[in-house]
Design a protein around this motif. Structure first.
Motif, mmCIF file in Angstrom:
data_model
loop_
_atom_site.group_PDB
_atom_site.id
_atom_site.type_symbol
_atom_site.label_atom_id
_atom_site.label_comp_id
_atom_site.label_asym_id
_atom_site.label_seq_id
_atom_site.Cartn_x
_atom_site.Cartn_y
_atom_site.Cartn_z
ATOM 1 N N GLU A 288 0.559 -1.035 -0.124
ATOM 2 C CA GLU A 288 0.467 -0.059 0.030
ATOM 3 C C GLU A 288 0.731 1.250 0.031
ATOM 4 O O GLU A 288 0.576 2.175 -0.138
ATOM 5 N N ASP A 289 1.990 1.239 0.138
ATOM 6 C CA ASP A 289 2.847 2.478 0.170
ATOM 7 C C ASP A 289 3.609 2.256 -0.732
ATOM 8 O O ASP A 289 5.061 2.710 -0.883
ATOM 9 N N ARG A 290 3.020 2.296 -1.873
ATOM 10 C CA ARG A 290 3.815 2.180 -2.880
ATOM 11 C C ARG A 290 2.920 2.732 -4.330
ATOM 12 O O ARG A 290 1.697 2.160 -4.487
ATOM 13 N N PRO A 291 2.962 3.161 -5.247
ATOM 14 C CA PRO A 291 2.469 3.643 -6.000
ATOM 15 C C PRO A 291 2.198 2.622 -7.404
ATOM 16 O O PRO A 291 1.477 3.356 -8.463
ATOM 17 N N ASP A 292 2.974 2.007 -7.104
ATOM 18 C CA ASP A 292 2.898 1.143 -8.296
ATOM 19 C C ASP A 292 2.056 -0.312 -7.839
ATOM 20 O O ASP A 292 2.568 -1.170 -6.387
ATOM 21 N N SER A 293 2.038 -1.784 -8.596
ATOM 22 C CA SER A 293 1.242 -2.632 -8.066
ATOM 23 C C SER A 293 2.257 -3.965 -8.549
ATOM 24 O O SER A 293 1.337 -4.423 -9.012
ATOM 25 N N LEU A 294 3.601 -4.052 -8.284
ATOM 26 C CA LEU A 294 4.550 -5.070 -8.143
ATOM 27 C C LEU A 294 4.088 -6.000 -7.717
ATOM 28 O O LEU A 294 3.440 -6.134 -6.660
ATOM 29 N N HIS A 295 3.551 -7.552 -8.315
ATOM 30 C CA HIS A 295 4.069 -8.433 -7.740
ATOM 31 C C HIS A 295 4.345 -9.282 -7.592
ATOM 32 O O HIS A 295 5.303 -9.751 -8.841
ATOM 33 N N VAL A 296 5.866 -9.522 -6.439
ATOM 34 C CA VAL A 296 6.956 -9.825 -6.723
ATOM 35 C C VAL A 296 6.771 -11.108 -5.344
ATOM 36 O O VAL A 296 6.352 -11.135 -4.487
ATOM 37 N N ARG A 297 7.020 -11.909 -5.619
ATOM 38 C CA ARG A 297 7.011 -13.974 -4.732
ATOM 39 C C ARG A 297 7.637 -13.976 -4.653
ATOM 40 O O ARG A 297 8.778 -13.851 -5.152
ATOM 41 N N TYR A 298 7.560 -14.626 -3.428
ATOM 42 C CA TYR A 298 8.759 -15.483 -2.969
ATOM 43 C C TYR A 298 8.206 -16.421 -1.376
ATOM 44 O O TYR A 298 7.206 -16.574 -0.964
ATOM 45 N N LEU A 299 10.055 -17.313 -1.781
ATOM 46 C CA LEU A 299 9.173 -18.021 -0.733
ATOM 47 C C LEU A 299 9.997 -17.541 0.762
ATOM 48 O O LEU A 299 10.629 -17.656 1.393
ATOM 49 N N ASP A 300 8.908 -17.666 2.002
ATOM 50 C CA ASP A 300 9.174 -17.253 2.911
ATOM 51 C C ASP A 300 9.967 -18.443 3.935
ATOM 52 O O ASP A 300 9.786 -19.261 3.377
ATOM 53 N N GLU A 301 10.113 -18.151 4.934
ATOM 54 C CA GLU A 301 11.150 -19.007 5.654
ATOM 55 C C GLU A 301 10.184 -20.600 6.454
ATOM 56 O O GLU A 301 11.030 -21.479 6.982
ATOM 57 N N ASP A 302 8.625 -19.933 6.723
ATOM 58 C CA ASP A 302 8.199 -21.251 6.829
ATOM 59 C C ASP A 302 7.508 -22.190 6.052
ATOM 60 O O ASP A 302 6.837 -23.293 6.135
ATOM 61 N N GLY A 303 8.162 -21.840 4.733
ATOM 62 C CA GLY A 303 7.695 -22.499 3.425
ATOM 63 C C GLY A 303 6.835 -22.624 2.576
ATOM 64 O O GLY A 303 6.194 -23.033 1.438
ATOM 65 N N ALA A 304 5.712 -21.169 3.099
ATOM 66 C CA ALA A 304 5.229 -20.836 2.023
ATOM 67 C C ALA A 304 5.207 -20.110 1.484
ATOM 68 O O ALA A 304 5.901 -18.883 1.383
ATOM 69 N N PHE A 305 4.527 -19.797 -0.067
ATOM 70 C CA PHE A 305 5.284 -18.466 -0.956
ATOM 71 C C PHE A 305 3.857 -17.728 -0.442
ATOM 72 O O PHE A 305 2.765 -17.097 0.446
ATOM 73 N N ARG A 306 4.685 -16.730 -0.590
ATOM 74 C CA ARG A 306 4.026 -15.252 -0.201
ATOM 75 C C ARG A 306 4.393 -13.631 -1.438
ATOM 76 O O ARG A 306 5.159 -14.191 -1.868
ATOM 77 N N TYR A 307 3.193 -12.777 -0.823
ATOM 78 C CA TYR A 307 3.999 -11.808 -1.841
ATOM 79 C C TYR A 307 4.105 -10.461 -1.233
ATOM 80 O O TYR A 307 3.521 -9.901 -0.535
ATOM 81 N N MET A 308 5.736 -9.558 -1.658
ATOM 82 C CA MET A 308 5.617 -9.126 -0.870
ATOM 83 C C MET A 308 4.842 -7.497 -0.978
ATOM 84 O O MET A 308 3.969 -6.742 -1.689
ATOM 85 N N ASP A 309 4.952 -7.291 0.372
ATOM 86 C CA ASP A 309 3.466 -5.895 0.625
ATOM 87 C C ASP A 309 3.956 -5.082 1.096
ATOM 88 O O ASP A 309 3.636 -4.149 2.256
ATOM 89 N N LYS A 310 5.637 -4.779 1.356
ATOM 90 C CA LYS A 310 5.939 -3.632 1.841
ATOM 91 C C LYS A 310 7.358 -2.678 0.758
ATOM 92 O O LYS A 310 8.154 -4.068 0.243
ATOM 93 N N GLY A 311 6.549 -1.746 0.813
ATOM 94 C CA GLY A 311 7.347 -1.186 -0.588
ATOM 95 C C GLY A 311 9.251 -1.316 -0.315
ATOM 96 O O GLY A 311 9.863 -0.774 -1.440
ATOM 97 N N GLU A 312 9.490 -1.289 1.139
ATOM 98 C CA GLU A 312 11.136 -1.136 0.903
ATOM 99 C C GLU A 312 11.522 -2.396 0.344
ATOM 100 O O GLU A 312 12.676 -2.141 -0.294
ATOM 101 N N ASP A 313 10.660 -3.618 1.061
ATOM 102 C CA ASP A 313 11.171 -5.143 0.371
ATOM 103 C C ASP A 313 10.991 -5.335 -1.323
ATOM 104 O O ASP A 313 12.139 -5.295 -1.703
ATOM 105 N N ILE A 314 9.718 -4.124 -1.774
ATOM 106 C CA ILE A 314 9.745 -3.993 -3.195
ATOM 107 C C ILE A 314 11.029 -3.631 -3.901
ATOM 108 O O ILE A 314 11.968 -3.780 -5.330
#
Length: 556
Positions: A288-314
């Motif tokens: 929500e803190d980025r002006p563009d809607s990038l969908h960046v997927r990653y494998l989290d440490e618990d084995g689940a896939f998630r999409y980045m939801d922080k602008g600083e990570d993107i």
């Protein structure tokens, strides 16, 4: 009764049509530069269904009454053209089949090619013998076609100047051939597609670095029509010890494959700016803190896939991409591409965020709103849609004169109806594209589709509002190779024509008057409102442009 005739490379066969004005010809004279391919076509018509083969094996139809026509060229190749149903119900030739036998109800077309060696001189003669048989009866010779190819003393360079950018949809290749995404099998297929693009003179490799940047072209809204058009990132990401780890190896593998085939001028990155949103269907920004809607997927440490939801990570991911290309010496080739942004203020905010994270990235923009042309000086490579180009041609011309290190292309897509490269489009419109590019002083041409596929493209390439052929220039085949099309060959000829125009200008030949003779409407501003009629972009004089340019650059 079987009738046949020989035609030039620009004829497009429509099933059931055998025009009287073209019948009865069995000789053709062609002209070619060294290191090119001479092309002609055979058209057959029959009062009854028949089989057609370019091979030497026996073939019996399940419908035993069908006779078999066999074609035997003395040189080069002869391949059967496949008819495809287009949007108005007609069936038009497009794909060039690898299979050497097919059955037809009334008409058939054969695509004949002769490679002209780089050291060829004089002329090349090609004879095509035509036989007919039925079941166990002996073959009977029913005719001969002769092609005489005059070879000009000009060697076509391997690297052509025409800046051709046909976007590749690599996820679509995996889907069409039924292999896992980014697997060894997938990269083997990508290599085969890349080889065909290298032969065409393609300059750019398309790299998608976030998920579904085009929102699947809205395919979710067209059920029950079947076409999964989502594209996915080439960069696997995982989180380990609280840090993101980016695996750029699959991306680099793809870049290297294309480079081996000569596609090494530009690395086009998609999915970093101008992401298509469809909020009513869930395609919204994950951060929500980025002006563009990038969908960046990653494998989290618990084995689940998630999409980045922080602008600083993107932002950190984008910075890592830029750092990778800088450290590998490829940054100058990279262009971050925005595809048809529509909101200037939103685009400005996205661009500022992108440059804050990766100031070394250069921007390429496919522009369908003319106000973008004069507003964003950060654009390195301008690619306006035809009507935008015409509307802002004076501005583009000023930019071109001042910005010598920038590229200026143009594009068509699902519109306009002409000029275009649909299956229904006359092939001469592709030649017009090359002539128009040179006349307008532009570097090249872009189209969004090299290999976008619905569920069964070889059977029926129609989908949604797209005209047949809007999705592709090649087809996936059961053998795992892309099938070329007669449109592919027309585009290759167009690139060669652009090269000849460039050479003629260097030699101070009077090429401008020649271009004006094949472009009846020379006021580019008039292309802005669609008032230029189709006949003006399909001029019969375009058929002779290749030969006339060879005459200009070669003293005979």
């Amino acid at each position: 009764m079987i009738r046949f005739t020989v035609l030039n490379e620009f004829y497009k066969s429509i099933e059931g049509e055998f025009p009287k004005e073209i019948s009865g010809t069995d000789n053709i004279h062609l002209y070619a530069a060294k290191g090119t391919t001479a092309v002609f076509q055979l058209l057959f018509s029959s009062d009854e269904p028949f089989c057609l083969t370019t091979g030497s094996r026996a073939y019996f139809s399940q419908e035993l009454q069908r006779p078999t026509v066999r074609i035997k060229p003395s040189c080069g190749t002869a391949k059967i053209e496949k008819y495809h149903t287009i949007n108005d119900g007609r069936r038009v030739a497009d794909a060039i089949l690898d299979a050497d036998t097919a059955e037809f109800e009334s008409t058939a077309a054969v695509f004949c090619t002769v490679d002209v060696p780089p050291d060829a001189t004089g002329s090349i003669s090609c004879r095509v013998d035509i036989f007919m048989s039925h079941l166990f009866s002996p073959e009977t010779a029913i005719g001969t076609v002769n092609a005489e190819i005059t070879v000009y003393d000009f060697r076509m360079p391997e690297k052509l100047r025409f800046y051709l950018d046909l976007w590749q949809h690599h996820t679509a290749i995996a889907r069409a051939h039924g292999v896992p995404l980014w697997s060894d099998e997938h990269f083997m297929l990508i290599d085969r597609y890349a080889e065909t693009l290298g032969k065409l003179g393609q300059k750019c490799v398309s790299i998608v670095v976030s998920d579904v940047p085009w929102a699947g072209q809205g395919c979710f809204a067209r059920l029950p029509e079947r076409a999964n058009l989502y594209e996915y990132s080439m960069v696997p990401i995982k989180k380990c010890g609280g840090r993101f780890i980016y695996d750029f190896a699959p991306m680099q593998r793809c870049i290297d494959i294309y480079a081996r085939h000569g596609v090494d001028t530009e690395i086009t990155l998609f999915g970093l700016i101008g992401i298509w949103q469809r909020p009513e269907h869930g395609f919204v920004p994950q951060a929500e803190d980025r002006p563009d809607s990038l969908h960046v997927r990653y494998l989290d440490e618990d084995g689940a896939f998630r999409y980045m939801d922080k602008g600083e990570d993107i932002d950190a991911y984008i910075s890592a991409l830029e750092r990778y290309f800088r450290e590998t010496g490829q940054l100058d080739k990279v262009r971050v591409c925005a595809d048809e942004p529509s909101d200037a203020d939103a685009f400005a905010a996205s661009l500022a965020r992108l440059h804050a994270a990766a100031p070394g990235f250069k921007l390429k923009c496919a522009i369908c709103h003319s106000e973008f042309i004069g507003k964003f000086c950060e654009i390195q490579d301008y690619v306006p849609y035809l009507t935008c180009l015409a509307t802002e041609y004076d501005t583009i011309s000023r930019y071109r004169d001042k910005m010598k290190d920038h590229r200026f292309l143009w594009y068509v897509c699902c519109g306009p109806q002409y000029p275009n490269t649909f299956i229904k489009s006359p092939l001469l419109q592709t030649i017009f594209i090359a002539a128009f590019t040179a006349f307008a002083g532009l570097d090249g041409f872009l189209r969004w589709n090299y290999c976008v596929y619905n569920e069964d493209p070889l059977m029926d390439i129609r989908y949604m509002m797209f005209d047949a052929g809007d999705l592709n220039f090649v087809y996936p085949s059961p053998s795992g190779k892309p099938l070329l099309t007669i449109r592919w060959y027309a585009l290759k000829r167009a690139a060669e024509i652009f090269e000849l125009i460039s050479v003629a200008r260097e030699r101070r030949a009077d090429v401008q008057s020649l271009l004006e003779s094949v472009i009846p409407v020379t006021d580019i501003n008039k292309y802005a409102d669609g008032s230029v009629s189709e006949e003006y972009v399909t001029s019969k004089s375009l058929e002779n442009l290749y030969k006339e340019l060879l005459d200009l650059v070669v003293e005979r």
